[in-house]
Design an enzyme around this catalytic site. Structure first.
Site, short mmCIF file in Angstrom:
data_model
loop_
_atom_site.label_atom_id
_atom_site.label_comp_id
_atom_site.label_asym_id
_atom_site.label_seq_id
_atom_site.Cartn_x
_atom_site.Cartn_y
_atom_site.Cartn_z
N HIS A 145 -3.86 12.40 13.46
CA HIS A 145 -4.26 13.36 12.42
C HIS A 145 -5.57 12.95 11.79
O HIS A 145 -5.89 11.76 11.73
CB HIS A 145 -3.17 13.50 11.35
CG HIS A 145 -2.78 12.21 10.69
ND1 HIS A 145 -1.87 11.35 11.27
CD2 HIS A 145 -3.16 11.64 9.54
CE1 HIS A 145 -1.73 10.29 10.49
NE2 HIS A 145 -2.52 10.44 9.43
N HIS B 98 -7.83 13.38 8.30
CA HIS B 98 -7.85 13.76 6.89
C HIS B 98 -9.20 14.39 6.55
O HIS B 98 -10.25 13.87 6.92
CB HIS B 98 -7.70 12.52 5.99
CG HIS B 98 -6.41 11.79 6.10
ND1 HIS B 98 -5.38 11.97 5.21
CD2 HIS B 98 -5.99 10.86 6.99
CE1 HIS B 98 -4.37 11.16 5.53
NE2 HIS B 98 -4.71 10.47 6.61
N ASP C 10 -2.21 18.18 2.74
CA ASP C 10 -1.46 16.94 2.52
C ASP C 10 -0.66 17.09 1.23
O ASP C 10 -1.21 17.52 0.21
CB ASP C 10 -2.45 15.76 2.42
CG ASP C 10 -1.77 14.42 2.63
OD1 ASP C 10 -0.79 14.13 1.90
OD2 ASP C 10 -2.20 13.65 3.49
N ILE C 11 0.64 16.79 1.28
CA ILE C 11 1.48 16.98 0.09
C ILE C 11 1.44 15.79 -0.86
O ILE C 11 2.05 15.83 -1.94
CB ILE C 11 2.96 17.30 0.46
CG1 ILE C 11 3.55 16.25 1.38
CG2 ILE C 11 3.06 18.70 1.06
CD1 ILE C 11 5.06 16.38 1.56
N GLN D 194 -1.96 3.45 8.64
CA GLN D 194 -1.43 4.70 9.22
C GLN D 194 0.05 4.79 8.88
O GLN D 194 0.81 3.84 9.12
CB GLN D 194 -1.62 4.71 10.74
CG GLN D 194 -1.17 6.02 11.38
CD GLN D 194 -1.33 6.04 12.91
OE1 GLN D 194 -1.54 5.01 13.53
NE2 GLN D 194 -1.20 7.22 13.50
P1 AMP Z 1 -1.92 8.27 7.29
O1 AMP Z 1 -1.81 7.19 6.25
O2 AMP Z 1 -3.31 8.44 7.80
O3 AMP Z 1 -0.90 8.10 8.39
O4 AMP Z 1 -1.60 9.60 6.51
C1 AMP Z 1 -0.49 10.42 6.72
C2 AMP Z 1 -0.56 11.49 5.68
O5 AMP Z 1 0.42 12.46 5.96
C3 AMP Z 1 -0.34 11.01 4.25
O6 AMP Z 1 -1.48 11.27 3.48
C4 AMP Z 1 0.87 11.81 3.80
O7 AMP Z 1 0.76 12.23 2.46
C5 AMP Z 1 0.86 12.99 4.74
N1 AMP Z 1 2.16 13.60 4.95
C6 AMP Z 1 3.31 12.99 5.32
N2 AMP Z 1 4.29 13.89 5.45
C7 AMP Z 1 3.76 15.10 5.16
C8 AMP Z 1 4.27 16.43 5.12
N3 AMP Z 1 5.54 16.70 5.39
N4 AMP Z 1 3.43 17.43 4.76
C9 AMP Z 1 2.14 17.17 4.48
N5 AMP Z 1 1.59 15.94 4.52
C10 AMP Z 1 2.38 14.91 4.84
#
Ligand code: AMP
Ligand code: ZN
Length: 145
Positions: free
Chosen positions: A107, A109, A38-39, A101
């Protein structure tokens, strides 16, 4: 990253990662899943596992893809545990706006925890240090069984 194009979405950021259009810090990949860092990490070693199939959330995903994704999460959790020896690991999976979300592609975590990290369920997206994140990706990938 190889993925079945027919089951990907044109505009989804995670599908773009699966198609190789957007870079990621890859930890692990097989025919069914991709794991990457996660970035916007809320903890050192924060990783994500996604299926190579676009569905919005756990409600809309076929069970087989949910199973493959969570089975992948176990394998990544083992490598994260081996690499960082955290006090604990939370597996978090968000569905819908009330669950905060933000990416509408299933996805999971993997969040390493320490006893005193003070993390709460709702977090802001704050970009991490890309060198640190890339280094962690390599260390965790090296511990994939
Ligand atoms: P959620 O809130 O469960 O939908 O989490 C989505 C996650 O995706 C967040 O923690 C973001 O930081 C992560 N995210 C979004 N875009 C990217 C990306 N391009 N590369 C890595 N992580 C990402
Ligand atoms: Zn997608």
């Amino acid at each position: 990253v190889m993925a079945d194009e027919a089951h990907l979405d044109e505009d989804c950021i995670f599908c773009k990662i699966l198609r190789g259009e957007v870079p990621c810090f890859k930890v692990f990949e097989d025919d069914d899943i991709l794991a990457f860092m996660d970035i916007n990490p809320i903890a050192e070693g924060h990783a994500l596992v996604i299926p190579k199939h676009h569905s919005k959330d756990i409600l809309e995903s076929p069970s087989q893809w949910v199973g493959k994704t969570f089975a992948g999460a176990k394998r990544i959790a083992e490598a994260v545990h081996e690499t960082l020896k955290p006090d604990g690991i939370n597996i978090v999976q968000a569905n819908g706006p009330g669950a905060k979300q933000s990416v509408l592609h299933l996805h999971v975590h993997i969040i390493p925890r320490t006893l005193d990290d003070g993390l709460t369920m709702n977090w802001e997206l704050v970009p991490g240090d890309m060198d640190d994140i890339g280094g962690l990706a390599e260390r965790i990938a090296a511990n994939m069984e």
